[in-house]
Design an enzyme around this catalytic site. Structure first.
Site, PDB file in Angstrom:
ATOM      1  N   GLY A  60       5.239  -9.070 -13.016  1.00  0.00           N
ATOM      2  CA  GLY A  60       4.358  -8.476 -11.919  1.00  0.00           C
ATOM      3  C   GLY A  60       5.262  -7.661 -11.102  1.00  0.00           C
ATOM      4  N   GLY A 117       3.998  -5.913  -8.329  1.00  0.00           N
ATOM      5  CA  GLY A 117       3.021  -5.743  -7.256  1.00  0.00           C
ATOM      6  C   GLY A 117       3.795  -5.933  -5.715  1.00  0.00           C
ATOM      7  CG  PHE A 118       1.420  -5.645  -2.115  1.00  0.00           C
ATOM      8  CD1 PHE A 118       2.015  -4.668  -1.175  1.00  0.00           C
ATOM      9  CD2 PHE A 118       0.379  -5.415  -2.635  1.00  0.00           C
ATOM     10  CE1 PHE A 118       1.323  -3.561  -0.754  1.00  0.00           C
ATOM     11  CE2 PHE A 118      -0.564  -4.537  -2.406  1.00  0.00           C
ATOM     12  CZ  PHE A 118      -0.062  -3.310  -1.544  1.00  0.00           C
ATOM     13  N   GLY A 119       4.186  -8.496  -4.152  1.00  0.00           N
ATOM     14  CA  GLY A 119       5.100  -9.658  -4.162  1.00  0.00           C
ATOM     15  C   GLY A 119       6.464  -9.582  -5.123  1.00  0.00           C
ATOM     16  CB  VAL A 128       3.867 -11.585 -19.729  1.00  0.00           C
ATOM     17  CG1 VAL A 128       4.028 -12.928 -19.857  1.00  0.00           C
ATOM     18  CG2 VAL A 128       5.095 -10.912 -19.073  1.00  0.00           C
ATOM     19  CD  GLU A 171     -11.046  -1.317   4.165  1.00  0.00           C
ATOM     20  OE1 GLU A 171     -10.528  -0.958   3.043  1.00  0.00           O
ATOM     21  OE2 GLU A 171     -10.569  -1.606   5.140  1.00  0.00           O
ATOM     22  CD  GLN A 217       2.785  -8.421   6.035  1.00  0.00           C
ATOM     23  OE1 GLN A 217       3.438  -9.349   6.284  1.00  0.00           O
ATOM     24  NE2 GLN A 217       2.975  -7.138   5.950  1.00  0.00           N
TER      25      GLN A 217
HETATM   26  C1  LIG Z   1      -9.892  -3.260  -3.464  1.00  0.00           C
HETATM   27  C2  LIG Z   1      -8.913  -4.013  -2.952  1.00  0.00           C
HETATM   28  C3  LIG Z   1      -8.650  -4.034  -1.639  1.00  0.00           C
HETATM   29  C4  LIG Z   1      -7.713  -4.449  -0.707  1.00  0.00           C
HETATM   30  N1  LIG Z   1      -7.147  -4.627   0.551  1.00  0.00           N
HETATM   31  C5  LIG Z   1      -6.443  -5.275   1.085  1.00  0.00           C
HETATM   32  C6  LIG Z   1      -6.256  -4.792   2.530  1.00  0.00           C
HETATM   33  O1  LIG Z   1      -6.887  -3.886   2.786  1.00  0.00           O
HETATM   34  N2  LIG Z   1      -5.215  -5.798   3.005  1.00  0.00           N
HETATM   35  C7  LIG Z   1      -4.546  -6.683   2.262  1.00  0.00           C
HETATM   36  O2  LIG Z   1      -3.711  -7.278   2.862  1.00  0.00           O
HETATM   37  N3  LIG Z   1      -4.715  -7.080   0.988  1.00  0.00           N
HETATM   38  C8  LIG Z   1      -5.685  -6.187   0.335  1.00  0.00           C
HETATM   39  N4  LIG Z   1      -5.792  -6.480  -1.020  1.00  0.00           N
HETATM   40  C9  LIG Z   1      -5.371  -7.601  -1.753  1.00  0.00           C
HETATM   41  C10 LIG Z   1      -4.028  -7.183  -2.074  1.00  0.00           C
HETATM   42  O3  LIG Z   1      -4.081  -6.007  -2.767  1.00  0.00           O
HETATM   43  C11 LIG Z   1      -3.330  -8.193  -2.840  1.00  0.00           C
HETATM   44  O4  LIG Z   1      -3.564  -9.584  -2.181  1.00  0.00           O
HETATM   45  C12 LIG Z   1      -1.948  -8.134  -3.181  1.00  0.00           C
HETATM   46  O5  LIG Z   1      -1.812  -6.842  -4.151  1.00  0.00           O
HETATM   47  C13 LIG Z   1      -1.296  -9.433  -3.967  1.00  0.00           C
HETATM   48  O6  LIG Z   1      -0.053  -8.974  -4.428  1.00  0.00           O
HETATM   49  P1  LIG Z   1       0.611  -9.625  -5.731  1.00  0.00           P
HETATM   50  O7  LIG Z   1       1.938  -9.352  -5.490  1.00  0.00           O
HETATM   51  O8  LIG Z   1       0.264 -11.189  -5.661  1.00  0.00           O
HETATM   52  O9  LIG Z   1      -0.204  -9.133  -7.065  1.00  0.00           O
HETATM   53  P2  LIG Z   1      -0.651  -7.578  -7.319  1.00  0.00           P
HETATM   54  O10 LIG Z   1       0.055  -6.514  -6.200  1.00  0.00           O
HETATM   55  O11 LIG Z   1      -1.879  -7.527  -7.803  1.00  0.00           O
HETATM   56  O12 LIG Z   1       0.414  -7.375  -8.355  1.00  0.00           O
HETATM   57  C14 LIG Z   1       0.240  -8.192  -9.655  1.00  0.00           C
HETATM   58  C15 LIG Z   1       1.211  -7.202 -10.719  1.00  0.00           C
HETATM   59  O13 LIG Z   1       1.401  -8.196 -11.843  1.00  0.00           O
HETATM   60  C16 LIG Z   1       0.914  -7.148 -13.038  1.00  0.00           C
HETATM   61  N5  LIG Z   1       0.652  -8.079 -14.038  1.00  0.00           N
HETATM   62  C17 LIG Z   1      -0.561  -8.959 -13.965  1.00  0.00           C
HETATM   63  N6  LIG Z   1      -0.552  -9.788 -15.249  1.00  0.00           N
HETATM   64  C18 LIG Z   1       0.475  -9.331 -15.963  1.00  0.00           C
HETATM   65  C19 LIG Z   1       1.075  -9.845 -17.414  1.00  0.00           C
HETATM   66  N7  LIG Z   1       0.122 -10.437 -18.183  1.00  0.00           N
HETATM   67  N8  LIG Z   1       1.950  -9.067 -17.780  1.00  0.00           N
HETATM   68  C20 LIG Z   1       2.671  -8.155 -17.074  1.00  0.00           C
HETATM   69  N9  LIG Z   1       2.135  -7.789 -16.022  1.00  0.00           N
HETATM   70  C21 LIG Z   1       1.381  -8.225 -15.355  1.00  0.00           C
HETATM   71  C22 LIG Z   1       0.114  -6.236 -12.608  1.00  0.00           C
HETATM   72  O14 LIG Z   1      -0.087  -5.021 -13.520  1.00  0.00           O
HETATM   73  C23 LIG Z   1       0.508  -6.036 -11.391  1.00  0.00           C
HETATM   74  O15 LIG Z   1       1.271  -4.823 -10.950  1.00  0.00           O
HETATM   75  C24 LIG Z   1      -7.055  -5.494  -1.629  1.00  0.00           C
HETATM   76  C25 LIG Z   1      -7.300  -5.944  -2.947  1.00  0.00           C
HETATM   77  C26 LIG Z   1      -8.292  -4.973  -3.654  1.00  0.00           C
HETATM   78  C27 LIG Z   1      -8.540  -5.280  -5.069  1.00  0.00           C
END
Ligand SMILES: Cc1cc2nc3c(=O)[nH]c(=O)nc-3n(C[C@H](O)[C@H](O)[C@H](O)COP(=O)(O)OP(=O)(O)OC[C@H]3O[C@@H](n4cnc5c(N)ncnc54)[C@H](O)[C@@H]3O)c2cc1C
Length: 435
Positions: free
Chosen positions: A15, A17-19, A83, A174, A323
């Site tokens: 993943g 994403g942010f984390g 995955v 929003e 965050q």
């Molecule tokens: C519409 C919307 C608005 C939001 N607004 C806000 C906001 O204003 N403020 C705020 O703080 N948060 C907001 N959030 C929440 C925030 O985006 C999430 O909390 C944050 O993205 C979590 O980060 P993460 O790294 O856990 O996961 P993510 O950022 O979701 O990243 C997960 C990654 O894992 C990858 N992945 C998943 N499964 C697999 C797999 N099986 N194989 C390979 N790759 C995989 C995905 O492609 C993705 O790139 C919002 C969310 C949404 C949907």
């Protein structure tokens, strides 16, 4: 996967994403081989998805190539891979492009839309969690207005122009605000031969206040701002079903709307092999200790939306927001370096930096740990914070220019049907979008 064996330990991160990205940045130049796997080749800035859905921003400006983030990182490998399974005994990850061993595994797969098993809503409603889903929503909204022009049936025309947004959290608030701005500023000019004043934007919240994770004052103000924009706010109502047109609720209130957006719940993305009941919590989150180790494993970690770290202050884990994911990624990165240096890891402490939501053109609500404020200043703070956290200089510039242009011109020029969308059974489609 064509990744060489290394004498250094191998960290596999699932993943970007942010984390995942925050963690990867911490592992640059360390005595480790890092393999980042993601099913997309870009990082998706989800907080601005609603602006893509409503034509305010092009999708490219909220996405950033993961390879570009990792450019110049020695011993880093990115693979575009979905995955599908983890073998925790053999320490292997299975993907659609092959398998890979790990010494340490970090799960950062985020979350997905949770329809709570309601097949009617899942098949006919719209989710907004990925960029393709946001583009589908954008197309559907525009197609519905094109369609409304063609019918003489007043009831059908109204239904094509009506919106139901389920979920009064930041996403629902929003999106409702943005749609209200479009209704006021754009639709009458784009569709002079339609009475677009009849379009109804209904925001439905199961609880007794909007933005339940924020302060009471933020909830009250957000509701007042939305009502000022002409949004119908319905509280203490649960949507129970949707057939693509008719929305039923657990009360005698019902709606006819060709667009229903489901923003009422998410659940963590779990992976086969790491989905046994003993380490899963509510919403499929993986139970982790204060070092992010998944219960029962020393070498498997989870961060972000997928992880649940319970503490006195956060008995249900940290909020599923950007965050906590970023802070957890950084903290785990530091701990993994300590692990390499054979030093003890430090427990994670979350620093709440507050939360915010924007409501239309120049209003927002902001809750900081010490101050709460609403209105125009809050809106500037909201814009600054979102620009700051967007990844990539180009994206920041493009988004900023778009915002200034949209503000000055009362416009949203990305209202394009690039990829026509036909509403049909969405269950399979949503699954594909998540994949
Ligand atoms: C519409 C919307 C608005 C939001 N607004 C806000 C906001 O204003 N403020 C705020 O703080 N948060 C907001 N959030 C929440 C925030 O985006 C999430 O909390 C944050 O993205 C979590 O980060 P993460 O790294 O856990 O996961 P993510 O950022 O979701 O990243 C997960 C990654 O894992 C990858 N992945 C998943 N499964 C697999 C797999 N099986 N194989 C390979 N790759 C995989 C995905 O492609 C993705 O790139 C919002 C969310 C949404 C949907």
């Amino acid at each position: 996967m064509n990744i060489p064996q290394s004498s250094n330990p191998r960290f596999v991160i699932i993943g970007g994403g942010f984390g995942g990205i925050a963690l990867a940045k911490k592992l640059r130049d360390k005595e480790a081989q890092v393999v980042l796997l993601d099913k997309h080749n870009y990082h998706n800035f989800q907080p601005l998805l609603y602006q893509v859905s409503t034509g305010g921003l092009e999708p490219d400006s909220i996405a950033y190539p993961i390879r570009k983030v990792l450019q110049g990182y020695p011993n880093f490998y990115f693979r575009l891979a979905n995955v599908v399974e983890i073998d925790t005994v053999k320490k292997k990850v299975f993907t659609n492009i092959g398998e890979i061993n790990y010494d340490y595994l970090i799960v950062a797969t985020g979350s997905q839309t949770n329809f709570f098993g309601n097949k009617g809503i899942e098949s006919m409603g719209m989710a907004m969690k990925t960029i393709p889903q946001s583009l589908n929503l954008r197309s559907l909204i525009l197609e519905n207005f094109e369609q409304a022009l063609l019918t003489d049936d007043l009831h059908a025309r109204d239904a094509l122009m009506n919106f139901v947004i389920v979920g009064g959290g930041p996403t629902g608030v929003e999106l409702a605000g943005a749609l209200a701005e479009i209704k006021k500023g754009i639709l009458p000019k784009d569709y002079p031969d339609l009475d677009t004043r009849r379009a109804q934007i209904n925001l439905i919240q199961a609880g007794d206040r909007l933005l339940p994770a924020m302060s009471e004052v933020a909830s009250r103000k957000a509701e007042r701002f939305l009502e000022g924009l002409g949004v119908n706010v319905w509280k203490n109502i649960r949507v129970s079903d949707y057939d693509g047109l008719h929305v039923t609720t657990d009360t005698d209130v019902s709606f006819d709307a060709a667009t229903l957006v489901w923003a009422a719940g998410v659940s963590a993305v779990s992976i086969k092999g790491l989905d046994a009941k003993e380490f899963m919590c509510r919403g499929n989150r993986l139970k982790v200790n204060q070092f992010h180790q998944v219960e029962g494993f020393k070498e498997i970690f989870a961060i972000g939306d997928v992880a649940q770290m319970e503490s006195e202050d956060f008995p249900n884990g940290h909020p599923m927001m950007a965050q906590p994911a970023i802070q957890q990624g950084r903290s785990l990165g530091d701990n993994l370096v300590r692990l390499l240096d054979e030093k003890p890891m430090k427990p994670f402490v979350y620093r709440d930096k507050g939360s915010m939501a924007t409501v239309g053109r120049n209003k927002a609500v902001v809750d900081l740990p010490k101050f709460k404020f609403q209105g125009v200043f809050a809106w500037f703070v909201w814009m600054f914070v979102h620009l700051y956290f967007l990844i990539g200089f180009r994206n920041r510039v493009v988004v900023f220019i778009n915002w200034v242009y949209n503000y000055v011109r009362f416009d949203r020029e990305a209202r394009l049907i690039i990829r026509p969308f036909k509403k049909q059974n969405q269950v399979e489609r949503n699954k594909l979008m998540q994949d």
